[in-house]
Motif scaffolding. Structure first.
Motif, short mmCIF file in Angstrom:
data_model
loop_
_atom_site.label_atom_id
_atom_site.label_comp_id
_atom_site.label_asym_id
_atom_site.label_seq_id
_atom_site.Cartn_x
_atom_site.Cartn_y
_atom_site.Cartn_z
N HIS A 120 17.86 -22.86 -2.14
CA HIS A 120 18.22 -21.50 -2.55
C HIS A 120 18.34 -21.40 -4.07
CE1 HIS A 120 20.52 -20.99 1.53
NE2 HIS A 120 19.25 -20.68 1.67
N TRP A 135 12.32 -8.21 -2.70
CA TRP A 135 13.06 -8.07 -1.44
C TRP A 135 13.77 -6.73 -1.34
CZ3 TRP A 135 18.17 -7.30 -0.44
CH2 TRP A 135 19.07 -7.56 -1.47
N GLY A 139 12.64 -5.26 1.94
CA GLY A 139 13.58 -5.47 3.02
C GLY A 139 14.97 -4.94 2.75
N VAL A 143 17.22 -7.85 5.60
CA VAL A 143 16.73 -9.21 5.77
C VAL A 143 17.88 -10.21 5.64
CG1 VAL A 143 14.40 -8.69 4.97
CG2 VAL A 143 16.10 -9.43 3.33
N LYS A 144 17.75 -11.31 6.36
CA LYS A 144 18.74 -12.37 6.27
C LYS A 144 18.59 -13.07 4.92
CE LYS A 144 19.16 -13.08 11.19
NZ LYS A 144 19.16 -14.02 12.29
N ASP A 146 18.16 -16.25 3.94
CA ASP A 146 17.04 -17.18 3.74
C ASP A 146 15.73 -16.43 3.50
OD1 ASP A 146 18.71 -19.36 4.00
OD2 ASP A 146 17.97 -19.97 5.97
N GLU A 147 15.52 -15.33 4.21
CA GLU A 147 14.30 -14.54 4.00
C GLU A 147 14.31 -13.89 2.62
OE1 GLU A 147 10.58 -13.02 4.61
OE2 GLU A 147 11.63 -14.59 5.71
N MET A 148 15.47 -13.42 2.18
CA MET A 148 15.60 -12.84 0.84
C MET A 148 15.21 -13.89 -0.21
SD MET A 148 19.01 -11.31 -0.97
CE MET A 148 19.74 -12.88 -1.36
N ARG A 150 13.33 -16.54 0.22
CA ARG A 150 11.88 -16.78 0.32
C ARG A 150 11.09 -15.70 -0.41
NH1 ARG A 150 13.45 -18.07 5.64
NH2 ARG A 150 13.39 -20.31 5.97
N MET A 151 11.53 -14.45 -0.27
CA MET A 151 10.85 -13.35 -0.97
C MET A 151 11.00 -13.49 -2.48
SD MET A 151 11.86 -10.23 1.53
CE MET A 151 10.46 -9.14 1.73
N GLN A 154 8.68 -16.24 -3.51
CA GLN A 154 7.30 -15.74 -3.43
C GLN A 154 6.99 -14.86 -4.65
OE1 GLN A 154 6.57 -13.41 0.11
NE2 GLN A 154 4.53 -12.80 -0.54
#
Length: 182
Positions: A120, A135, A139, A143-144, A146-148, A150-151, A154
């Motif tokens: 993280h 994000w 989202g 979004v959770k 971890d997904e935030m 990842r975004m 990215q």
């Protein structure tokens, strides 16, 4: 003027946040909470959110909005400021001073960072924190954690001026739509 007239205290809220490379800076917002509000509610929620332990009851009641809901610390005007993201306007001073960018990950608090897993923490390395970000427009609070992250990673990997322009152009729709906003 409205902040000052609707609740006692300063107009601007100042808070230490972490910027790129975990450097501290004073983050600015229009104050949306009552003065001297206890942060333990937020701190407990953030720890659960980062660890992926937000309760299914919260998710069911709030349509998978991963944000603290019905926070008693927020003033009535503050709810409007947050829903419309007008509370974020003073962050343009952070951008002008070079502490933030228009686009990038949201800058965390120290206690948030302390709950991060090692991967993280990479979100603070690639780019400066921003007022808006990938994000937020893709989202927002749906979004959770971890997904935030990842975004954010990215975004840092794919960064370009064109990508920033694209995100900036999508931001008003995300704000006006208010989907996932407090």
């Amino acid at each position: 003027i409205a902040v000052k007239l609707t609740s006692p205290g300063p107009v601007l809220f100042q808070q230490m946040r972490m910027g790129q490379f975990a450097s501290d800076f004073t983050f600015l917002k229009f104050r949306s909470m009552y003065v001297n509000s206890e942060q333990t509610i937020h701190e407990a929620y953030i720890k659960r959110f980062i660890s992926g332990q937000t309760g299914s009851l919260e998710e069911a009641e709030h349509k998978n909005v991963y944000k603290l809901q019905a926070d008693p610390r927020i003033t009535p005007l503050g709810r409007f400021l947050r829903r419309t993201s007008l509370d974020e306007l003073p962050q343009f001073f952070n951008v002008l001073s070079g502490q933030m960018s228009l686009v990038g990950p949201r800058p965390p608090l120290r206690y948030e960072f302390a709950s991060y897993q090692v991967w993280h923490r990479r979100r603070l390395l690639g780019v400066k924190p921003g007022i808006t970000g990938f994000w937020q427009v893709q989202g927002r609070s749906r979004v959770k954690f971890d997904e935030m992250v990842r975004m954010d990673l990215q975004y840092a990997k794919a960064w370009s001026v064109w990508l920033d322009i694209k995100i900036l152009l999508q931001t008003p729709r995300a704000v006006v739509g208010g989907d996932g906003a407090c």
